[in-house]
Scaffold this motif. Structure first.
Motif, short mmCIF file in Angstrom:
data_model
loop_
_atom_site.label_atom_id
_atom_site.label_comp_id
_atom_site.label_asym_id
_atom_site.label_seq_id
_atom_site.Cartn_x
_atom_site.Cartn_y
_atom_site.Cartn_z
N ASP A 77 56.15 48.95 27.65
CA ASP A 77 57.09 47.93 28.21
C ASP A 77 56.88 47.68 29.32
O ASP A 77 57.03 46.52 30.06
N GLU A 79 54.44 47.48 31.35
CA GLU A 79 53.02 46.96 31.48
C GLU A 79 53.27 45.46 30.82
O GLU A 79 52.34 44.66 31.14
N ARG A 80 54.23 45.04 30.34
CA ARG A 80 54.33 43.71 29.62
C ARG A 80 54.39 42.94 31.07
O ARG A 80 55.12 43.14 32.13
N THR A 81 53.65 41.55 30.70
CA THR A 81 53.79 40.63 32.25
C THR A 81 54.75 39.51 31.68
O THR A 81 55.12 39.16 30.37
N ALA A 82 54.92 38.70 32.68
CA ALA A 82 55.49 37.50 32.56
C ALA A 82 54.83 36.50 31.34
O ALA A 82 55.41 35.79 30.64
N ALA A 83 53.49 36.63 31.71
CA ALA A 83 52.61 35.83 30.74
C ALA A 83 52.78 36.13 29.22
O ALA A 83 52.94 35.46 28.35
N ASP A 84 52.85 37.62 29.10
CA ASP A 84 53.14 38.13 27.66
C ASP A 84 54.19 37.32 27.05
O ASP A 84 54.47 37.10 25.92
N GLU A 85 55.64 37.58 28.05
CA GLU A 85 56.57 36.99 27.51
C GLU A 85 56.58 35.56 27.42
O GLU A 85 57.35 35.08 26.24
#
Length: 103
Positions: A77, A79-85
């Motif tokens: 969680d 490591e999630r990036t804005a791009a992933d979201e």
């Protein structure tokens, strides 16, 4: 108690099973390469212990594994990036749009 270490690298083939009996030691089988494939780790709880105590030991082991899984999830969680979201949001918008066109 034996004092040694074994290292196994786990992947999707991992198989875990257990057995319990009042007459035999309770055993947890961890088979890194899949059911009955290659090396395995067997954790025995002596059957001289009352079943309630055996269950407490198994629960401590399960708690440790659960805490390990929770820490891995927390790391993922983090490591999630804005791009992933953003990609997930776009996929959800596309799904909702497709649903509204069908209806």
């Amino acid at each position: 108690m034996n004092n040694y270490t074994h290292t196994y690298f786990l992947d999707g083939k991992l198989h875990v099973r257990g057995s319990a009996s009042a007459a035999m030691p309770s055993v947890l089988y961890v088979e890194p390469d899949g059911q009955h494939q290659g090396a395995s780790m067997n954790f025995h709880i002596h059957n001289a212990l009352p079943l309630a105590e055996q269950a407490e030991i198994a629960e401590r082991l399960a708690q440790g594994v659960t805490e390990w899984a929770d820490s891995i999830r927390a790391h993922a969680d983090a490591e999630r990036t804005a791009a992933d979201e953003l990609a997930e949001a776009r996929a959800e918008i596309a799904r909702l749009k497709a649903e509204s066109e069908v209806a």
